[in-house]
Design a protein around this motif. Structure first.
Motif, short mmCIF file in Angstrom:
data_model
loop_
_atom_site.label_atom_id
_atom_site.label_comp_id
_atom_site.label_asym_id
_atom_site.label_seq_id
_atom_site.Cartn_x
_atom_site.Cartn_y
_atom_site.Cartn_z
N LEU A 117 2.93 10.31 -4.99
CA LEU A 117 4.05 11.23 -4.74
C LEU A 117 5.09 11.22 -5.86
N GLY A 118 4.93 10.31 -6.82
CA GLY A 118 5.81 10.30 -7.98
C GLY A 118 7.22 9.79 -7.72
N ILE A 119 7.41 9.04 -6.66
CA ILE A 119 8.73 8.48 -6.35
C ILE A 119 8.92 7.22 -7.19
N HIS A 120 10.12 7.03 -7.76
CA HIS A 120 10.38 5.85 -8.57
C HIS A 120 10.12 4.59 -7.74
N PHE A 121 9.56 3.56 -8.37
CA PHE A 121 9.13 2.38 -7.62
C PHE A 121 10.27 1.67 -6.89
N THR A 122 11.50 1.74 -7.38
CA THR A 122 12.59 1.07 -6.66
C THR A 122 12.86 1.77 -5.32
N VAL A 123 12.74 3.08 -5.29
CA VAL A 123 12.92 3.84 -4.05
C VAL A 123 11.71 3.63 -3.14
N SER A 124 10.53 3.62 -3.74
CA SER A 124 9.30 3.38 -2.97
C SER A 124 9.36 2.02 -2.27
N ILE A 125 9.90 1.02 -2.95
CA ILE A 125 10.02 -0.32 -2.35
C ILE A 125 10.94 -0.28 -1.14
N LEU A 126 11.99 0.50 -1.21
CA LEU A 126 12.92 0.63 -0.08
C LEU A 126 12.21 1.25 1.13
N ILE A 127 11.49 2.32 0.91
CA ILE A 127 10.80 3.02 2.00
C ILE A 127 9.65 2.16 2.54
N SER A 128 8.82 1.68 1.64
CA SER A 128 7.65 0.91 2.08
C SER A 128 8.06 -0.43 2.70
N GLY A 129 9.14 -1.02 2.19
CA GLY A 129 9.64 -2.27 2.75
C GLY A 129 10.11 -2.10 4.18
N SER A 130 10.71 -0.97 4.46
CA SER A 130 11.17 -0.67 5.83
C SER A 130 9.98 -0.55 6.78
N LEU A 131 8.95 0.15 6.33
CA LEU A 131 7.74 0.29 7.16
C LEU A 131 7.03 -1.04 7.35
N GLY A 132 6.85 -1.77 6.28
CA GLY A 132 6.21 -3.09 6.37
C GLY A 132 7.03 -4.03 7.24
N GLY A 133 8.34 -3.90 7.17
CA GLY A 133 9.23 -4.72 8.00
C GLY A 133 9.04 -4.46 9.48
N MET A 134 8.85 -3.22 9.85
CA MET A 134 8.63 -2.87 11.27
C MET A 134 7.33 -3.52 11.78
N VAL A 135 6.29 -3.44 10.97
CA VAL A 135 5.02 -4.06 11.33
C VAL A 135 5.22 -5.57 11.50
N ASN A 136 5.89 -6.17 10.52
CA ASN A 136 6.14 -7.61 10.53
C ASN A 136 6.97 -8.04 11.74
N PHE A 137 8.01 -7.28 12.07
CA PHE A 137 8.87 -7.62 13.21
C PHE A 137 8.06 -7.69 14.50
N CYS A 138 7.26 -6.68 14.74
CA CYS A 138 6.48 -6.63 15.98
C CYS A 138 5.51 -7.80 16.08
N GLY A 146 0.82 -1.22 0.00
CA GLY A 146 0.00 0.00 0.00
C GLY A 146 0.85 1.26 0.00
N MET A 147 1.88 1.26 0.83
CA MET A 147 2.78 2.42 0.87
C MET A 147 3.54 2.58 -0.45
N MET A 148 3.95 1.46 -1.06
CA MET A 148 4.65 1.53 -2.34
C MET A 148 3.76 2.20 -3.40
N ILE A 149 2.50 1.79 -3.47
CA ILE A 149 1.57 2.37 -4.44
C ILE A 149 1.38 3.87 -4.15
N LEU A 150 1.17 4.20 -2.88
CA LEU A 150 0.98 5.60 -2.49
C LEU A 150 2.20 6.44 -2.87
N LEU A 151 3.38 5.98 -2.50
CA LEU A 151 4.60 6.74 -2.77
C LEU A 151 4.87 6.87 -4.27
N THR A 152 4.59 5.81 -5.02
CA THR A 152 4.87 5.83 -6.46
C THR A 152 3.79 6.58 -7.22
N GLU A 153 2.55 6.24 -6.99
CA GLU A 153 1.45 6.80 -7.78
C GLU A 153 1.07 8.23 -7.36
#
Length: 152
Positions: A35-56, A26-33
């Motif tokens: 905010l216009g951030i390239h999808f490879t960068v969006s994956i980095l940001i959104s992956g970090s957020l999703g990772g925090m949720v997953n860790f907990c 969801g964050m990847m789509i939001l950031l890319t679609e």
């Protein structure tokens, strides 16, 4: 034969991964679609957020066991972070390569790559390295007895 406990842990881990994945995707789509951030960068940001949720969710529910964890929460976080970096790298690179080689929409490519990375990389690393538990007391005694007899 597969133990009921193993299936339960696997299913909990998949639910946890799904929760982190929904956050991530969801964050990847939001950031890319939006905010216009390239999808490879969006994956980095959104992956970090999703990772925090997953860790907990993993630490306090999916991999929680009656035995104590083999490592501290801090060590688990560093191990988890290492796995997430590997996962993000695999997802970003795989999505990019599918897009580049086959002109596949990044959203579809990401879903394909995610399923491969989730089952082939993330789950085994989480279960056997990040959230590894100490052996149960009777298993430790059994192992110690074997080691004593082997040394004689």
């Amino acid at each position: 034969m597969i133990k009921k406990k193993s299936v339960e842990v696997f299913l909990k881990a998949q639910l946890s991964a799904f929760s982190g994945g929904v956050t991530d995707y969801g964050m990847m789509i939001l950031l890319t679609e939006k905010l216009g951030i390239h999808f490879t960068v969006s994956i980095l940001i959104s992956g970090s957020l999703g990772g925090m949720v997953n860790f907990c969710i993993n630490r306090y529910w999916a991999f929680k066991d009656q035995s104590a964890y083999a490592t501290s929460a801090t060590m688990q976080f560093f191990r988890f972070f290492s796995v997430v970096l590997g996962s993000i790298t695999l997802k970003s690179t795989g999505t990019y390569l599918l897009h580049r080689a086959f002109n596949l929409d990044y959203r579809i490519g990401r879903l394909l790559i995610d399923s491969i990375v989730s089952y082939g990389f993330n789950y085994p690393m989480m279960k056997f390295w990040v959230f590894k538990t100490k052996k149960k007391k009777h298993q430790q005694n059994f192992d110690n007895n074997i080691n004593v007899h082997a040394a004689q």
